[in-house]
Design a protein around this motif. Structure first.
Motif, PDB file in Angstrom:
ATOM      1  N   TYR A   1       0.812  -1.221   0.000  1.00 47.30           N
ATOM      2  CA  TYR A   1       0.000   0.000   0.000  1.00 47.30           C
ATOM      3  C   TYR A   1       0.842   1.266   0.000  1.00 47.30           C
ATOM      4  N   SER A   2       2.176   1.142   0.154  1.00 44.79           N
ATOM      5  CA  SER A   2       3.038   2.321   0.287  1.00 44.79           C
ATOM      6  C   SER A   2       4.389   2.047  -0.359  1.00 44.79           C
ATOM      7  N   PRO A   3       5.040   3.088  -0.911  1.00 49.53           N
ATOM      8  CA  PRO A   3       6.360   2.886  -1.522  1.00 49.53           C
ATOM      9  C   PRO A   3       7.486   2.714  -0.514  1.00 49.53           C
ATOM     10  N   ILE A   4       7.239   2.994   0.755  1.00 55.26           N
ATOM     11  CA  ILE A   4       8.278   2.802   1.778  1.00 55.26           C
ATOM     12  C   ILE A   4       7.751   1.906   2.891  1.00 55.26           C
ATOM     13  N   GLN A   5       6.989   0.918   2.509  1.00 53.30           N
ATOM     14  CA  GLN A   5       6.333   0.033   3.471  1.00 53.30           C
ATOM     15  C   GLN A   5       7.329  -0.759   4.307  1.00 53.30           C
ATOM     16  N   ARG A   6       8.492  -1.054   3.737  1.00 50.16           N
ATOM     17  CA  ARG A   6       9.505  -1.808   4.478  1.00 50.16           C
ATOM     18  C   ARG A   6      10.669  -0.908   4.870  1.00 50.16           C
ATOM     19  N   ASN A   7      10.323   0.288   5.252  1.00 50.12           N
ATOM     20  CA  ASN A   7      11.305   1.272   5.695  1.00 50.12           C
ATOM     21  C   ASN A   7      10.937   1.724   7.098  1.00 50.12           C
ATOM     22  N   GLN A   8      11.926   2.195   7.836  1.00 53.86           N
ATOM     23  CA  GLN A   8      11.658   2.616   9.210  1.00 53.86           C
ATOM     24  C   GLN A   8      10.683   3.778   9.297  1.00 53.86           C
ATOM     25  N   PHE A   9      10.499   4.530   8.206  1.00 53.80           N
ATOM     26  CA  PHE A   9       9.608   5.687   8.234  1.00 53.80           C
ATOM     27  C   PHE A   9       8.241   5.394   7.611  1.00 53.80           C
ATOM     28  N   ASN A  10       7.911   4.120   7.473  1.00 49.03           N
ATOM     29  CA  ASN A  10       6.590   3.803   6.945  1.00 49.03           C
ATOM     30  C   ASN A  10       5.489   4.232   7.910  1.00 49.03           C
TER      31      ASN A  10
END
Length: 537
Positions: free
Chosen positions: A334-343
């Motif tokens: 659902y998000s382009p930074i879903q597997r990032n600390q800032f998701n």
């Protein structure tokens, strides 16, 4: 012709002698390549004594290359074998030194000063210096060169070569991702100065500082690399790497079975046959690699109908795509930074809801025609989703998405253009992006207005504002807030319809040791080779 015959004979020799190995950077990424030496007398004695014969070449199933130009082209897994950056990433995605021994930041002037190693030579024996660094970034930042990487350095105002081994970058504003972007491969000034950086033959005969040297390149067949015996960071264990060009994933699986390949990324469906195979290991690698529909906002259809994209997103059964195409190897996206600390979890996920999709279409003034398809202003809502010819996963995703959208009355088709994706002219396609590193990567240049990797032509003032705020602070709380706002605006005004994050499935010869399954890989599985210098057969 002679080169083709030579490489073919090398490959046959590797298979017959089972003589294969690979090499790369101890702390950075690597890829696939072809080449090997003949068996030595010592190896022959080993074979006679019935002891296991160690391979000296790794044969990797690779996509094709037309040039190796890390300054202009973002993609290129082979880059990290031939070149180095000032910095590098370790297996946890953290920044470590590479060509630079150390650096410091003067916050008042936003100036990074890098102190370079003095023991580095180019593959042709010439010394590496700060002039090479300045030259490389000059190429990237020159707008006439059209580099995909240019947005990462747009805030660099001045590059100052202090001496042969010291260089400073002054930025117009803070950039929290700047050290990440210093992993960019450095090119040799003495071989490229005055050359056309789009067409130079150098990019088909590259010379770098990295752990491998280019030995041969048989276009469309194989790229042969040999170990750099003078590599400053330590010589790799595996002497040779062959990037055997095998774009088709199904063919890769077949060649793994026959022993023609030692390592390759395959589809989850193809990996099933290797799960109980005593000769192979299967690696299910977590990635930051997502798939979804990219909409081309330069196309008149989306300039008129962008407001129906939320309806499309609600009409897609993401879990069904995940299960059918990649056998559940991944997670719904659902998000382009879903597997990032800032998701940020607190955004619209567009969970499967066909009733909601119909409601949006009705509220937009759409009506169904006599055949049951939605129309607007007397025109049927009809568009085509493209997929790349060599990527069966994307093709399958496009076909299932088409079925789901037609079920709610949208006249949608799937296509696999034989000439490739027409980024400027198409209506939409299945896209893949992602990064396991700083959240600025593959957000700022992908969704920012007129940035180098913004292939959708998407533009939103608030998205630009929040992405800029996020890159210009190193305060984790402020960055988290900015990225949360970015994701909320992007969800309200979508550039993409996100499907899922996909695992990267690799199959390897059972004797290949050292692959790190804990590393989060980037898009297209890039990153598995970060510690390839430590790999052994």
């Amino acid at each position: 012709m002679k080169k083709s015959l030579k490489i073919t004979s090398l490959l046959l020799a590797f298979i017959m002698c089972l003589s294969i190995a690979a090499c790369g950077k101890t702390e950075s990424p690597v890829t696939e390549t072809p080449g090997t030496d003949s068996p030595t007398a010592e190896q022959g004695e080993t074979e006679k004594s019935s002891e296991p014969l160690k391979k000296d070449t790794l044969v990797y199933g690779s996509g094709d290359y037309t040039r190796i130009n890390p300054a202009l082209d973002e993609h290129g897994e082979i880059n990290v074998l031939i070149f180095d950056g000032l910095t590098d990433h370790d297996g946890d995605g953290k920044i470590i030194p590479r060509l630079a021994e150390k650096w410091e930041l003067e916050q008042e002037t936003n100036t990074y000063t890098f102190h370079l190693r003095k023991d580095v030579k180019w593959h042709d024996g010439e010394p590496f210096t700060a002039e090479d660094v300045a030259f490389t970034y000059g190429i990237i930042m020159d707008p006439d060169n059209g580099s995909e990487n240019a947005p990462n350095y747009e805030d660099v105002e001045e590059i100052n070569v202090i001496d042969d081994y010291t260089i400073a970058f002054r930025l117009a504003a803070p950039n929290s991702a700047f050290l990440d972007y210093m992993t960019m491969s450095i090119l040799p000034k003495h071989l490229l100065e005055g050359e056309d950086v789009q067409e130079s033959d150098y990019f088909r005969n590259p010379v770098g500082t990295g752990p491998y040297k280019l030995d041969e390149w048989d276009a469309g067949q194989a790229i042969v690399l040999k170990r750099n015996e003078d590599y400053f960071a330590g010589v790799a264990n595996i002497p040779n790497i062959i990037f055997k060009i095998v774009p088709d994933y199904t063919v890769r699986a077949l060649q793994l079975q026959t022993g023609e390949l030692d390592l390759a990324q395959v589809t989850p469906k193809d990996s099933v046959s290797f799960e109980n195979d005593e000769k192979h290991s299967v690696y299910d690698m977590t990635t930051a690699d997502y798939r979804g529909i990219l909409y081309n906002f330069r196309n008149p259809f989306w300039q008129k109908n962008a407001d129906i994209i939320p309806a499309i997103s609600f009409a897609i059964d993401k879990q069904a795509i995940l299960d059918a195409v990649i056998l559940g190897k991944g997670v719904v996206g659902y998000s382009p930074i879903q597997r990032n600390q800032f998701n940020c979890e607190d955004v619209e996920h567009y969970d499967y809801n066909p009733e909601k999709a119909v409601e949006i279409l009705e509220n937009a003034g759409c009506e169904k025609d006599s055949e049951g398809f939605w129309c607007r202003d007397g025109e049927r809502l009809s568009f085509t989703i493209n997929a790349q010819t060599t990527d069966q996963v994307r093709i399958d995703m496009a076909q299932i998405a088409v079925q789901q959208l037609r079920e709610i009355g949208l006249d949608v088709n799937a296509a696999v253009p034989p000439e490739g994706i027409d980024w400027g002219g198409q209506e939409c396609c299945i896209i893949g992006w992602g990064s396991p590193f700083d959240a600025d990567d593959h957000t700022y240049k992908v969704f920012g207005t007129d940035k180098g990797a913004n292939y959708s032509g998407y533009s939103n003032d608030l998205v630009d504002k929040y992405l800029t705020e996020a890159r210009q602070t190193d305060d984790p709380e402020k960055r988290a807030e900015a990225y949360a706002n970015f994701q909320k605006v992007l969800a309200e005004n979508p550039a993409y319809t996100f499907f899922c994050y996909i695992d990267a499935i690799y199959v390897a010869d059972k004797n290949l040791k050292g692959i790190d399954t804990n590393t989060v890989l980037g898009h297209h599985g890039v990153g598995i080779f970060w510690n390839v210098c430590d790999w052994t057969f």
